[in-house]
Design a protein around this motif. Structure first.
Motif, PDB file in Angstrom:
ATOM      1  N   ASP A  38     -11.689   7.401  10.853  1.00 38.33           N
ATOM      2  CA  ASP A  38     -11.617   7.416   9.321  1.00 38.33           C
ATOM      3  C   ASP A  38     -11.435   6.019   8.706  1.00 38.33           C
ATOM      4  O   ASP A  38      -9.530   5.899   8.654  1.00 38.33           O
ATOM      5  CB  ASP A  38     -11.277   8.491   9.266  1.00 38.33           C
ATOM      6  N   ARG A  39     -11.592   4.986   8.694  1.00 35.81           N
ATOM      7  CA  ARG A  39     -10.864   3.917   7.477  1.00 35.81           C
ATOM      8  C   ARG A  39     -10.129   4.496   6.169  1.00 35.81           C
ATOM      9  O   ARG A  39      -9.827   3.669   5.630  1.00 35.81           O
ATOM     10  CB  ARG A  39     -12.230   2.990   7.194  1.00 35.81           C
ATOM     11  N   ASN A  40     -10.552   5.534   5.329  1.00 31.57           N
ATOM     12  CA  ASN A  40     -10.248   5.699   4.294  1.00 31.57           C
ATOM     13  C   ASN A  40      -8.742   6.066   4.986  1.00 31.57           C
ATOM     14  O   ASN A  40      -7.454   5.619   4.210  1.00 31.57           O
ATOM     15  CB  ASN A  40     -10.561   7.161   3.726  1.00 31.57           C
ATOM     16  N   VAL A  41      -8.265   7.195   6.204  1.00 28.05           N
ATOM     17  CA  VAL A  41      -7.307   7.271   6.214  1.00 28.05           C
ATOM     18  C   VAL A  41      -6.225   5.933   6.210  1.00 28.05           C
ATOM     19  O   VAL A  41      -5.051   6.396   5.930  1.00 28.05           O
ATOM     20  CB  VAL A  41      -7.045   8.251   7.248  1.00 28.05           C
ATOM     21  N   ILE A  42      -6.698   5.418   7.091  1.00 27.31           N
ATOM     22  CA  ILE A  42      -6.029   3.668   7.145  1.00 27.31           C
ATOM     23  C   ILE A  42      -5.398   3.089   6.254  1.00 27.31           C
ATOM     24  O   ILE A  42      -4.630   2.997   6.138  1.00 27.31           O
ATOM     25  CB  ILE A  42      -7.331   2.854   8.309  1.00 27.31           C
TER      26      ILE A  42
END
Length: 564
Positions: A336-340
């Motif tokens: 999940d790139r949004n979380v990163i």
């Protein structure tokens, strides 16, 4: 550590809290003080360097600039020289005949050039007229022979030169003297759109005429200067590089007496800044560093949109665990790139979102997001892994008796990489992919692990340039027997061909269309997983001028200094 440039052109950067490489190829006002700065200020358009006119800058003073480690190589065009730390040092001494402005457009530096013009398109000819005052430290004028020697060293014709990239030089047919030795006529064998990024930086012919000098002569320190500063010393014990005013510089004298580049572990840089040992602090994407800097009195937090970005490189070399592009794509869907992005830069830039283009960042014309092919979808990731024969055996997937266990190589003392790796480890664990995080010494992270493919996945940042296609070519072109900066050994002939077309396309609209075709194909084959555009954020003593978040621009080293 190396990455600082892209292509011949990107640079990997070992920045204050995150590693960065440069690719090869080739403002606004100040922020508030510690008491009135709050998180979440949007990055400034252009740059944020507290611009002050030259005659209003105090004459004198020492500027202490943090780097992560002493460069392994001070020849930026050599394979090991592309770290951002090295670029920050040599830009004070070695000619950048063109400099990018805040809009990511190259402009001539009049200290080196009177003009640089495209004087013919068929064949393509570029004519440079050098400033006749420009000289190397030994007094020899900078002339056409310096251009000729650099072309011959970097065009790939002599494998004895271990170059960071050949893009732009491999399509030059000849370099010749014009009306005078200070007129340089460069004729191309095919059209090359990003010609302005060639000869950046420009090294003397004495370096480029001898492979031994090119590869080894600059290891212990710069050999000459033709900039506002010159080398005073490289102290390997104290881990410092000191440059002082160059008395043979013909341009406006540098305002600073000296710049001291101080090699410090990233974790120590914030405290060093707080106690006054550093003049500035690269916050980068580190929330902890951002919050620490806010507590320091008499400090500006300067932010701007910039070309640097974080990513996860995947190793797809033949025989590697992740050789199959379908496997890489399935694994990417489990991250999940949004979380990163939000965890790493959200408190600094609340509106931050994952980056969606490998070649153009937000803020540059032509940006399009093609990342939908790896949109976060853990259930789809699981089904695709099942279909590939990687089935759960307990908590970890296996195939033919081999576990799907990835070596995530990160450098020690780099909190951003560690935090990203922990998130990836947790997220991929949820789909049955085991991630073993291996921290390796910062000083040889690139040389002994990244460059040689000693990883399954790894994290660092790329430092973008004003010429995204030429500077990125070395990262995405796949050539048998050559690594360049494609450390994951992932690519195909379609991408190679499109890179050639884009580099030859003089129409910027058509070139951007080709760039976006390349980016779509890079996502389709799972080349690398972009995470976020790295905020250009600096904490700076509030009496520092003409320095900070430079965005897409290059620094003018003669102007950096302090208020009167």
């Amino acid at each position: 550590m190396r990455p600082s440039r892209r292509g011949a052109g990107l640079v990997a950067l070992a920045a204050a809290t995150a590693l960065v490489l440069s690719a090869c190829g080739g403002g606004g006002g100040g922020g508030g003080t510690a008491g009135d700065v709050t998180g979440g200020a949007p990055p400034q358009a252009g740059n944020d360097i507290n611009p002050v006119a030259y005659d209003q800058v105090r004459d004198g003073g020492d500027f202490f600039w943090a780097i992560n480690s002493l460069p392994p190589q001070y020849n930026y065009n050599q394979l090991d020289g592309t770290e951002r730390d090295n670029k920050n040092i040599i830009d004070s001494m070695i000619p950048e005949i063109m400099k990018a402005d805040a809009k990511s457009v190259y402009q001539i530096d009049p200290n080196y050039l009177e003009s640089a013009e495209l004087t013919s398109t068929d064949p393509q000819v570029v004519t440079y007229k050098l400033n006749p005052k420009a000289v190397w430290y030994d007094g020899r004028p900078i002339d056409w022979t310096d251009f000729e020697a650099q072309w011959k060293a970097l065009n790939g014709s002599n494998p004895a030169y271990v170059v960071s990239g050949t893009t732009g030089y491999d399509v030059i047919a000849s370099v010749a003297q014009g009306a005078t030795p200070q007129e340089v006529v460069v004729t191309y064998s095919s059209q090359y759109a990003d010609w302005r990024s060639n000869f950046l930086p420009l090294y003397p012919r004495e370096t480029n005429s001898d492979p031994n000098v090119f590869n080894e002569g600059w290891i212990n320190g710069p050999l000459t200067s033709a900039g506002p500063f010159k080398l005073e010393s490289v102290d390997n014990t104290a881990k410092r590089v000191t440059v002082v005013r160059n008395e043979k510089w013909w341009g406006p004298p540098a305002k600073l007496d000296r710049i001291v580049y101080v090699a410090l572990a990233q974790a120590a840089q914030a405290d060093a800044f707080a106690n006054g040992s550093l003049s500035a602090l690269d916050i980068g994407p580190s929330v902890a560093t951002f919050q620490r800097a806010q507590q320091v009195a008499d400090v500006d937090i300067r932010t701007a949109s910039g070309p640097n970005y974080r990513h996860i490189t995947f190793n797809g070399a033949p025989g590697s665990l992740l050789e199959d592009p379908k496997l890489r794509l399935a694994i990417m869907k489990g991250i999940d790139r949004n979380v990163i992005t939000q965890s790493q830069v959200g408190p600094i830039v609340p509106s931050a979102k994952p980056l969606g283009n490998h070649l153009i960042v937000e803020g540059q014309e032509g940006y399009e997001d093609h990342s939908g092919v790896v949109a976060f979808d853990p259930e789809k990731a699981k089904s695709e892994l099942d279909a590939l024969g990687w089935t759960l055996q307990g908590d970890v997937r296996s195939k033919d008796g081999k576990q799907l266990a990835l070596r995530d190589i990160i450098p020690t003392g780099t909190p951003v990489s560690e935090a990203e790796a922990r998130i990836v480890q947790q997220q991929l664990g949820a789909i049955g992919v085991k991630v073993n995080i291996e921290a390796v010494p910062l000083d040889n992270f690139f040389e002994q692990f990244v460059y040689v493919g000693g990883f399954d996945i790894t994290h660092f940042a790329w430092l973008g340039t004003a010429s995204p296609i030429s500077s990125s070519s070395g990262i995405y072109r796949l050539v048998e027997g050559t690594v360049a900066q494609n450390y994951g050994r992932i690519g195909n002939q379609k991408i190679n061909d499109l890179l050639v077309q884009a580099n030859a396309e003089l129409d910027p609209v058509k070139q951007r269309a080709l760039i976006n075709q390349i980016d779509q194909e890079l996502w389709n084959i799972g080349h690398s997983l972009l995470t976020y555009q790295r905020p250009d954020a600096f904490a700076v003593k509030n009496n520092v001028v003409n320095f900070g978040a430079k965005g897409f621009a290059d620094y003018d080293y003669t102007m950096i200094g302090f208020t009167k």
